[in-house]
Scaffold this motif. Structure first.
Motif, PDB file in Angstrom:
ATOM      1  N   TYR A  74       0.854  -1.202   0.000  1.00 41.44           N
ATOM      2  CA  TYR A  74       0.000   0.000   0.000  1.00 41.44           C
ATOM      3  C   TYR A  74       0.887   1.248   0.000  1.00 41.44           C
ATOM      4  CZ  TYR A  74      -3.697   3.271   1.161  1.00 41.44           C
ATOM      5  OH  TYR A  74      -4.567   4.336   1.121  1.00 41.44           O
ATOM      6  N   GLN A  75       0.666   2.087  -0.980  1.00 45.08           N
ATOM      7  CA  GLN A  75       1.615   3.190  -1.202  1.00 45.08           C
ATOM      8  C   GLN A  75       1.457   4.357  -0.238  1.00 45.08           C
ATOM      9  OE1 GLN A  75       1.341   4.279  -5.334  1.00 45.08           O
ATOM     10  NE2 GLN A  75       2.164   2.322  -6.031  1.00 45.08           N
ATOM     11  N   GLN A  76       0.346   4.406   0.494  1.00 44.62           N
ATOM     12  CA  GLN A  76       0.154   5.559   1.373  1.00 44.62           C
ATOM     13  C   GLN A  76       0.508   5.268   2.829  1.00 44.62           C
ATOM     14  OE1 GLN A  76      -0.105   8.141  -0.197  1.00 44.62           O
ATOM     15  NE2 GLN A  76      -0.841   7.358  -2.162  1.00 44.62           N
ATOM     16  N   HIS A  93      -2.640   1.971  -4.613  1.00 44.20           N
ATOM     17  CA  HIS A  93      -2.048   3.312  -4.548  1.00 44.20           C
ATOM     18  C   HIS A  93      -2.817   4.268  -3.649  1.00 44.20           C
ATOM     19  CE1 HIS A  93      -4.986   3.829  -7.804  1.00 44.20           C
ATOM     20  NE2 HIS A  93      -4.981   5.113  -7.496  1.00 44.20           N
ATOM     21  N   ASN A  94      -4.074   3.970  -3.324  1.00 39.44           N
ATOM     22  CA  ASN A  94      -4.845   4.828  -2.431  1.00 39.44           C
ATOM     23  C   ASN A  94      -6.198   4.164  -2.180  1.00 39.44           C
ATOM     24  OD1 ASN A  94      -5.194   7.066  -0.833  1.00 39.44           O
ATOM     25  ND2 ASN A  94      -5.499   8.516  -2.511  1.00 39.44           N
ATOM     26  N   THR A  95      -6.760   4.412  -1.034  1.00 40.33           N
ATOM     27  CA  THR A  95      -8.084   3.844  -0.772  1.00 40.33           C
ATOM     28  C   THR A  95      -9.138   4.817  -1.298  1.00 40.33           C
ATOM     29  OG1 THR A  95      -7.207   2.878   1.237  1.00 40.33           O
ATOM     30  CG2 THR A  95      -9.593   2.906   1.018  1.00 40.33           C
ATOM     31  N   TRP A 134     -10.309   4.093   5.703  1.00 41.38           N
ATOM     32  CA  TRP A 134      -9.355   5.006   5.074  1.00 41.38           C
ATOM     33  C   TRP A 134      -9.100   6.313   5.815  1.00 41.38           C
ATOM     34  CZ3 TRP A 134     -11.622   9.666   4.182  1.00 41.38           C
ATOM     35  CH2 TRP A 134     -13.002   9.700   3.881  1.00 41.38           C
ATOM     36  N   GLU A 151      -7.948   9.551   7.256  1.00 39.97           N
ATOM     37  CA  GLU A 151      -6.638  10.132   6.918  1.00 39.97           C
ATOM     38  C   GLU A 151      -5.801  10.375   8.170  1.00 39.97           C
ATOM     39  OE1 GLU A 151      -6.771  13.310   4.015  1.00 39.97           O
ATOM     40  OE2 GLU A 151      -8.770  12.670   3.416  1.00 39.97           O
ATOM     41  N   ARG A 179      -5.987   7.170   3.679  1.00 39.70           N
ATOM     42  CA  ARG A 179      -6.115   7.722   2.342  1.00 39.70           C
ATOM     43  C   ARG A 179      -5.404   9.061   2.267  1.00 39.70           C
ATOM     44  NH1 ARG A 179      -9.467   8.601  -2.007  1.00 39.70           N
ATOM     45  NH2 ARG A 179     -10.231  10.729  -2.170  1.00 39.70           N
ATOM     46  N   VAL A 180      -4.880   9.377   1.091  1.00 46.23           N
ATOM     47  CA  VAL A 180      -4.397  10.734   0.859  1.00 46.23           C
ATOM     48  C   VAL A 180      -5.391  11.375  -0.086  1.00 46.23           C
ATOM     49  CG1 VAL A 180      -2.580  12.119  -0.180  1.00 46.23           C
ATOM     50  CG2 VAL A 180      -2.002  10.185   1.261  1.00 46.23           C
ATOM     51  N   SER A 181      -6.009  12.439   0.384  1.00 41.02           N
ATOM     52  CA  SER A 181      -7.102  13.042  -0.358  1.00 41.02           C
ATOM     53  C   SER A 181      -6.602  14.004  -1.418  1.00 41.02           C
ATOM     54  CB  SER A 181      -8.004  13.785   0.628  1.00 41.02           C
ATOM     55  OG  SER A 181      -8.905  14.569  -0.067  1.00 41.02           O
ATOM     56  N   ARG A 182      -7.326  14.036  -2.539  1.00 36.27           N
ATOM     57  CA  ARG A 182      -7.021  15.036  -3.576  1.00 36.27           C
ATOM     58  C   ARG A 182      -7.396  16.416  -3.064  1.00 36.27           C
ATOM     59  NH1 ARG A 182     -10.131  15.166  -8.170  1.00 36.27           N
ATOM     60  NH2 ARG A 182     -11.629  13.692  -7.341  1.00 36.27           N
TER      61      ARG A 182
END
Lengths: 374, 426
Positions: A39-41, A340-342, A351, A353, A364-367
């Motif tokens: 998981y990338q985050q 790459h992200n949830t 998820w 943050e 999660r990393v949010s947009r």
């Protein structure tokens, strides 16, 4: 954190017997190395077992922790990078190529079931070259799409749909050059433009960020209307690169039933004078994937506990979905994690943050991250 | 590149679900076609689906009904279901169009002979070349019978006598994970057997030093089979194949978890070696398996080559994917040194009663394996009618790699030899 330490922590948190510890440790180690550790985050150095221990620790000792752990064992769906890449690889042969073959058959007069003969025709080769592939998001993996399909020219694939004037004219110039080489004569007019546009996206769960109609403003919103609007313009950028009866195929590598229904319902009403739009999915999640209030009752009780939801998660972007994000954006209720992200359509507890009060298992990393003070 | 491999089934012709009828309606409307339907005389609830559809479309069909037996009495339920299927078939096609072909699977405690007898009986059943299309419906066939039937017919039709016509070969199956699981587990035979012609030269002294690479295509409840095949093959490298994408997104993970101990603790499989194969598209799965085999072929050439063994332990659809990958490596357009290819499997010894529900949902698939779909005949010039008198697939096993050698395993000897005798006798 070292694996042994994380496992000791987890054993303490779950109050496992030696037998349970041995069994669960084997399970967790298998899936950590097979999938979850990628998981990338995760913050630097963190691995899944540590994240799981910390996530479980926030719940009450006993049944709450067991409910949360059961969710991980029995309901969580993690799409690894390898799985995502495989879906990318399936896109051309299962969705795009059959359409090109059908059209080339009609144009060349070769019977539609003469697959290999059709692919040898000039009509197929031209159609193949006159197909443009654009990414709709970071997750579209156009780099992998290129590598998986060496027969597709680099000049037909672009990572974004917001194509600049320069890039657009460059792609058309290269197309004209290749078509001239194929047929020995320089094409002009529509014959020198793209006639199929394939838009690639990794995941859609509600479909609202792809397409929605804002009743108040009387406007179409989302990525699809934006692209269609660009395609409608004959004299600039993307619109200037395609023919009048362009075929647009939107491909999601993964989609929920909710999204398939939503997009399928709205797409026919979206005005598009210049061509046709279709929506296709490589991997459909199916009706049993979203969490269900009766089947997953214990986990719903956990999610309903206000200690495990930070109201800060319900920002203005979430409001578009029309409900709280506690059960996922647009009430998605999904147990899905992408490597790459949830996605925020998954339940919040999965998820949450790192900046919020609740701990997420796969943060999660949010947009739409809030601006932070320097 | 000198070591290139060209995949025969990329592109491909696949019709599934709603497209099944569309495909066959169009195919049958093209011209008058004589069809041979090869179907299993089994208890499976899906046994008659292809026959029903072809009948409804008015196809001109002869049937070879493969009646397999292992010397044991069937249970009342199994007998009843089999009888129902036979009766159903009788309502579709007159008796003089149905030929029963007996296939002895061998007793539960005897040597496994299913592949050998299937091979012999298919060859003796009649002349497949007399038809325009041969359709093998594998829905109600034991796996070894299904794979051997397809392999022998494919090889046969790929090698017609000089000037003979091009016969199409299709494989159909009604696919349902639920129905497969409900078909009854029963008990396994002790021995590992190989699909006829695909022994991988496992026991050949001349190739005993070559490394063995094993690709088990995993499904549910396969622990015992995995263990037995592993002991027989003693692989140097293992690449398990799991279904993905799948109708159930967790299926691959659950299969991995179910076999975790065996795979990771006993076999010491590297998680990175796990391959993915599309559950509902056998040709895409074929591609994955073929390419993985080819990577080993190229990489291990320095060591003198290698032997690849692929075990179909998942759905019937994926079994066909496995067979095609192996067939293509053995007989397809491969430049350079070929792999030795084996398909090891452990057959069922005694069947349990099926727990299938006639209403279990399924999807019907039609795979067009050989024939007109792959004919390339100056398409830009003239193709408003179907050309059937030519073969385009050069099965050039005899060229680059030399002839396929006779194998030392009597059960799994060279698929080509008896067939060649039969063809030359005609």
């Amino acid at each position: 954190m070292k694996k042994e330490l994380a496992e000791a922590l987890l054993t303490r948190i779950m109050d496992w017997t030696d037998e349970e510890k041995a069994r669960e440790r084997a399970r967790l180690e298998t899936f950590s190395s097979y999938k979850y550790d990628e998981y990338q985050q995760f913050s630097p150095g963190r691995r899944f077992i540590e994240s799981l221990a910390l996530w479980l620790a926030q719940f009450d000792v006993g049944s709450q922790r067991r409910t949360a752990y059961d969710f991980v064992c029995n309901r969580l769906i993690f799409f690894s990078a390898g799985e995502m890449n495989h879906l990318v690889e399936l896109t051309f042969p299962t969705i795009v190529r059959p359409r090109l073959i059908e059209t080339a058959s009609a144009r060349s007069g070769v019977a539609v079931d003469r697959i290999k003969a059709i692919m040898e025709t000039a009509e197929y080769r031209k159609l193949h070259r006159r197909t443009l592939y654009l990414g709709m998001s970071d997750g579209a993996r156009t780099d992998w799409f290129r590598r998986a399909n060496p027969s597709i020219s680099n000049e037909q694939v672009f990572h974004a749909y917001d194509v600049s004037e320069v890039k657009s004219s460059d792609m058309v110039d290269n197309l004209k050059k290749d078509l001239t080489e194929m047929s020995g004569a320089e094409p002009d007019g529509d014959d020198a433009l793209f006639e199929t546009v394939v838009l690639l996206d990794d995941f859609t769960a509600s479909g609202t960020s792809a397409i929605r109609y804002d009743e108040e403003a009387g406007k179409w919103k989302g990525k699809i209307p934006k692209i269609i609007e660009d395609l409608e313009k004959d004299d600039e950028r993307l619109g200037a690169s395609v023919i009048q009866s362009v075929k647009v195929i939107i491909v999601a590598y993964i989609a929920s039933e909710q999204a398939i229904e939503h997009i399928g319902k709205l797409l026919p009403s979206l005005p598009f004078t210049k061509g046709t739009v279709e929506f296709e999915v490589v991997c459909k999640l199916g009706s049993l994937v979203p969490l269900d209030e009766s089947r997953d009752a214990a986990f719903f009780d956990l999610m309903a506990d206000d200690r495990y939801f930070d109201p800060e998660a319900d920002d203005k972007h979430g409001a578009v979905g029309g409900s709280t994000k506690r059960y996922g954006y647009a009430n998605g209720r999904l147990p899905i994690v992408l490597n790459h992200n949830t996605p925020n359509n998954s339940v919040y507890i999965l998820w949450a943050e790192d900046v919020q009060t609740v701990r997420g298992l796969f943060p999660r990393v949010s947009r739409h991250r809030k601006l932070q003070q320097p | 590149m000198s070591d290139q491999a060209v995949m025969r089934w990329d592109p491909y012709s696949l019709a599934s679900d709603l497209d099944f009828d569309v495909f066959w309606k169009r195919h049958l409307a093209q011209r008058q076609r004589r069809l041979l339907l090869v179907v299993g005389k089994g208890f499976d609830v899906r046994a008659l689906e292809t026959a029903r559809r072809l009948h409804a479309l008015g196809a001109d069909v002869d049937v070879w009904l493969l009646a397999f037996h292992n010397g044991q009495d069937d249970s009342a339920l199994r007998r009843q279901r089999t009888d129902d299927n036979v009766e159903g078939l009788g309502k579709l096609f007159p008796a003089d169009r149905v030929k029963e072909v007996l296939i002895d699977l061998g007793g539960a405690f005897e040597d496994p002979i299913a592949s050998r007898t299937t091979y012999e009986q298919i060859l003796a059943a009649g002349d497949a070349m007399a038809y325009d299309d041969v359709v093998v419906d594998i829905s109600a066939m034991p796996r070894m019978v299904a794979m051997t039937s397809v392999a022998v017919l494919l090889y046969w039709l790929d090698h017609p006598p000089e000037g003979n016509k091009c016969v199409n070969l299709h494989v159909t199956t009604a696919e349902s994970v639920t129905a497969d699981l409900g078909a009854g587990q029963g008990s396994l035979r002790d021995q590992v057997s190989f699909v006829r012609g695909f022994s991988g030269e496992l026991t050949a002294l001349t190739t005993k030093d070559l490394p063995n690479v094993w690709f088990p295509v995993l499904g549910e409840n396969q622990r015992d089979r995995l263990d037995k095949i592993h002991q027989k093959v003693t692989p140097d490298e293992i690449c398990p194949v799991v279904p993905f994408p799948s109708r159930s997104p967790r299926r691959g993970d659950e299969i991995i978890y179910e076999h975790r101990e065996l795979l990771f603790d006993t076999f010491q499989v590297e998680p990175r070696n796990i391959l993915l194969a599309c559950e509902y598209n056998p040709f895409e799965a074929y591609k994955q398996v073929f390419e993985a085999m080819d990577r080993y072929r190229l990489a291990l050439n320095v060591l003198g080559g290698c032997k690849a063994f692929v075990s179909p332990l998942s759905s019937k659809l994926l079994s066909i994917a496995v067979l095609l990958a192996c067939y293509d490596h053995l007989y397809g357009q491969i430049s350079g040194k070929r792999l030795k290819v084996g398909i090891p499997y452990v057959e069922t010894a005694t069947y349990a009663d099926p727990a299938q529900n006639p209403n279990d949902p399924f999807e019907l698939y039609s795979m067009w394996i050989r024939g007109e779909w792959e004919v390339v005949n100056k398409p830009d010039v003239e193709v408003d009618h179907v050309v059937t008198d030519m073969i385009i697939v050069k099965t050039d096993a005899e060229t680059a790699a030399g002839p396929v050698s006779a194998l030392d395993d009597p059960i799994s000897s060279d698929i080509t030899a008896p067939l060649k005798e039969r063809l030359s006798a005609r």
